[in-house]
Write a protein that holds these residues in place. Structure first.
Motif, PDB file in Angstrom:
ATOM      1  N   THR A  23       1.676  11.411   1.122  1.00 56.63           N
ATOM      2  CA  THR A  23       0.542  10.643   0.596  1.00 56.63           C
ATOM      3  C   THR A  23       0.150  11.094  -0.817  1.00 56.63           C
ATOM      4  N   MET A  53      -5.260   7.062   2.314  1.00 54.19           N
ATOM      5  CA  MET A  53      -3.817   6.857   2.449  1.00 54.19           C
ATOM      6  C   MET A  53      -3.266   7.669   3.622  1.00 54.19           C
ATOM      7  N   ARG A  77      -4.587   5.554   6.869  1.00 53.70           N
ATOM      8  CA  ARG A  77      -3.916   4.258   6.963  1.00 53.70           C
ATOM      9  C   ARG A  77      -2.512   4.410   7.561  1.00 53.70           C
ATOM     10  N   LYS A  78      -1.937   5.619   7.441  1.00 53.76           N
ATOM     11  CA  LYS A  78      -0.623   5.868   8.026  1.00 53.76           C
ATOM     12  C   LYS A  78      -0.754   6.531   9.397  1.00 53.76           C
ATOM     13  N   THR A 131       3.383   6.621   0.158  1.00 53.16           N
ATOM     14  CA  THR A 131       2.679   5.885  -0.897  1.00 53.16           C
ATOM     15  C   THR A 131       2.839   6.680  -2.175  1.00 53.16           C
ATOM     16  N   GLU A 179       4.811   2.106   0.047  1.00 51.02           N
ATOM     17  CA  GLU A 179       3.766   1.411  -0.718  1.00 51.02           C
ATOM     18  C   GLU A 179       3.842   1.985  -2.120  1.00 51.02           C
ATOM     19  N   THR A 228      -5.427   3.260  -9.501  1.00 49.15           N
ATOM     20  CA  THR A 228      -4.999   2.738  -8.197  1.00 49.15           C
ATOM     21  C   THR A 228      -3.795   1.848  -8.441  1.00 49.15           C
ATOM     22  N   GLU A 282       0.610  -1.993   5.647  1.00 53.19           N
ATOM     23  CA  GLU A 282      -0.338  -1.088   6.287  1.00 53.19           C
ATOM     24  C   GLU A 282      -1.607  -1.885   6.565  1.00 53.19           C
TER      25      GLU A 282
END
Ligand code: SIN
Length: 486
Positions: free
Chosen positions: A155, A163, A166-167, A233, A256, A289, A464
């Motif tokens: 992450t 992050m 979300r995983k 990510t 991602e 971001t 995700e």
């Protein structure tokens, strides 16, 4: 020194097999505060052997974890979610100290992170399957969903909490144990989440968090045959490397990756909405971001008015340390990030762009960058093809819809895109022609637990959040039952 109501949330140890410990080698890495340069603490610099041990702990935990009911797993996730929200102030302080974002944004991120835990606790209960009619009267075919197995998550530093959840929330809800490697720049938020997961009562080895440099950990995670799923990510370059490394053991992967989001403002847009949401999209987390508007494309007819209004909003931004009242733009993560932004602005200026507005930067620290607006941006500039990842709003001008779509899609990336119009016909035309995993009309906010998040082209693979998020951690097994007697 970070002042916390519960100082035990700040830990300099990693979590594997239910124990808090250092790297076996005893090696450590320092972590600094990007606003001040002060060392916050040090973390274990784990190597391949530490990674192997964490994976072995997850593997040992897998049979019992998958055997739990979805309801039991959901109960633990719900408890974790509650603890995260109860400790939001401390978690946000840790995040701001290591990442730099303003405290209000850190609190927002903790709520965002918790929303994934809650969402997937609920989604886990809805994992089912189906029965398919067979080719013979005495056959039934069951399509069953099973946890994919030991999962690993790598992450990034820009969202040190969300992050991760979300995983790991969908992995856990699906019955997969996980090994998490947070960014070495922002490990303490992850470790604090680990403390709260431990308090929530997850069984030994179900959640493991290791810290250190990317290479030795990533190499072991991708080579280890016990690992069945990797989620990452970060940059497209690293994502492609991990993809290559996972090929030898044919792992499931979710990536991602980078973006280069176009934000298109058509002549008929509601400018109040367009300006407010351009600000929200562009300057969230100081522009760091992967879904930040990278190219702001404005149609001729409203170009000057839009630029004037956006300029006023940019001039009102307040640069400062994330823990100071009123700060809206914190420091960038490190000197390398600052240098990249500087080089992109220099390149654009050299090719004819103009700085139309620059906000004040009262900070002396090297990682603070004054937010600015560049007008006259064109396709040949580096910032048209590279992620800026900083507080620079680059405004391009266009004449008609076809031109806007061509500009928007002229990138190997396809993560998010935004557009502003009041015309319903155009809304559908444009949404269908934009090459992106996420398209937003009249809003800059697309990050939420119930909506699938992910990209097309070189922006990644998989989704995700949403219903799709848990599918990434599920395997499909087909069960043929033949010879049934009537
Ligand atoms: C990212 O920048 O990687 C994620 C942003 C988000 O979830 O909104």
């Amino acid at each position: 020194m970070i002042t916390l109501s519960d100082p035990s949330l700040f830990t300099e140890q990693v979590f594997m097999g239910g124990a808090w410990c250092g790297a076996r080698s005893g090696r450590t890495l320092d972590v600094d505060n990007p606003a001040t340069g002060e060392i916050i603490g040090s973390i274990p610099n784990c190597d391949g052997d530490d990674t192997k041990a964490a994976i072995a702990a997850a593997e040992a935990a897998f049979p019992a974890w998958r055997a739990r009911t979805a309801g039991e797993r959901a109960m633990l996730l719900e408890r974790w979610n509650a603890l995260v929200l109860e400790n939001i102030t401390d978690l946000a302080r840790i995040m701001t100290a290591e990442q730099g974002k303003p405290l209000a944004e850190s609190e927002g991120e903790i709520r965002y992170a918790a929303s994934f835990i809650k969402w997937f606790a609920e989604e886990g209960r809805r994992v089912g399957g189906r029965m398919v009619a067979g080719p013979e009267a005495n056959r039934r075919i069951l399509v069953m969903k099973e946890p994919v197995g030991v999962s690993v998550a790598i992450t990034p530093w820009n969202f040190p909490a969300a992050m991760i959840t979300r995983k790991c929330a969908p992995a856990l809800a699906a019955g997969c144990p996980i090994v998490i490697k947070p960014s070495e720049y922002t490990p303490y938020t992850a470790l604090a989440l680990g403390k709260l997961a431990e308090r929530a009562g997850f069984p030994t080895g179900v959640i493991n968090i290791i810290t250190g440099k990317p290479h030795p950990i990533g190499d072991e995670m991708t080579a280890n045959t016990a690992v069945r799923k990797l989620s990452f990510t970060g940059s497209t370059k690293v994502g492609a490397l991990l993809m290559r490394q996972c090929a030898d053991t044919v792992k499931r992967i979710s990536l991602e990756l980078g973006g280069n989001a176009p934000l298109i403002v058509f002549d008929d847009a509601d400018l109040d909405v367009a300006v407010a949401s351009t600000m929200a999209s562009k300057f969230r987390n100081a522009g760091q971001t992967c879904v930040c508007a990278n190219r702001i494309l404005v149609q001729d007819g409203i170009h000057d008015e839009f630029v004037e209004r956006l300029g006023k909003a940019i001039a009102a931004l307040k640069v400062g340390p994330g823990d100071a009242l009123g700060t809206t733009i914190g420091p960038l993560i490190n000197a390398e990030a600052v240098e990249k932004v500087r080089a992109l602005v220099e390149d654009a200026l050299g090719l004819g762009a103009r700085i139309s507005v620059k906000a004040d930067n009262p900070m002396k620290g090297p990682n603070f960058v004054a937010p600015l607006m560049l007008t006259g941006a064109t396709a040949g500039m580096r910032l048209a093809s590279e992620e800026i990842f900083g507080p620079v709003a680059a405004v391009f001008r266009f004449g008609n819809e076809d031109e806007a779509i061509a500009l928007a899609n002229a990138t190997p990336y396809g993560l998010s895109s935004y557009f502003y119009t009041e015309d319903l016909h155009r809304a559908f035309r444009v949404a269908e022609r934009l090459e992106a995993g996420m398209v937003a009309l009249n809003t800059g906010a697309i990050s939420m637990e119930m909506a699938p998040f992910g990209g097309v082209k070189q922006s990644g693979l998989g989704r995700e959040g949403g219903e799709e998020g848990i599918e990434e951690y599920l395997e499909t097994k087909t069960f043929h039952i033949a010879g049934l007697k009537s």
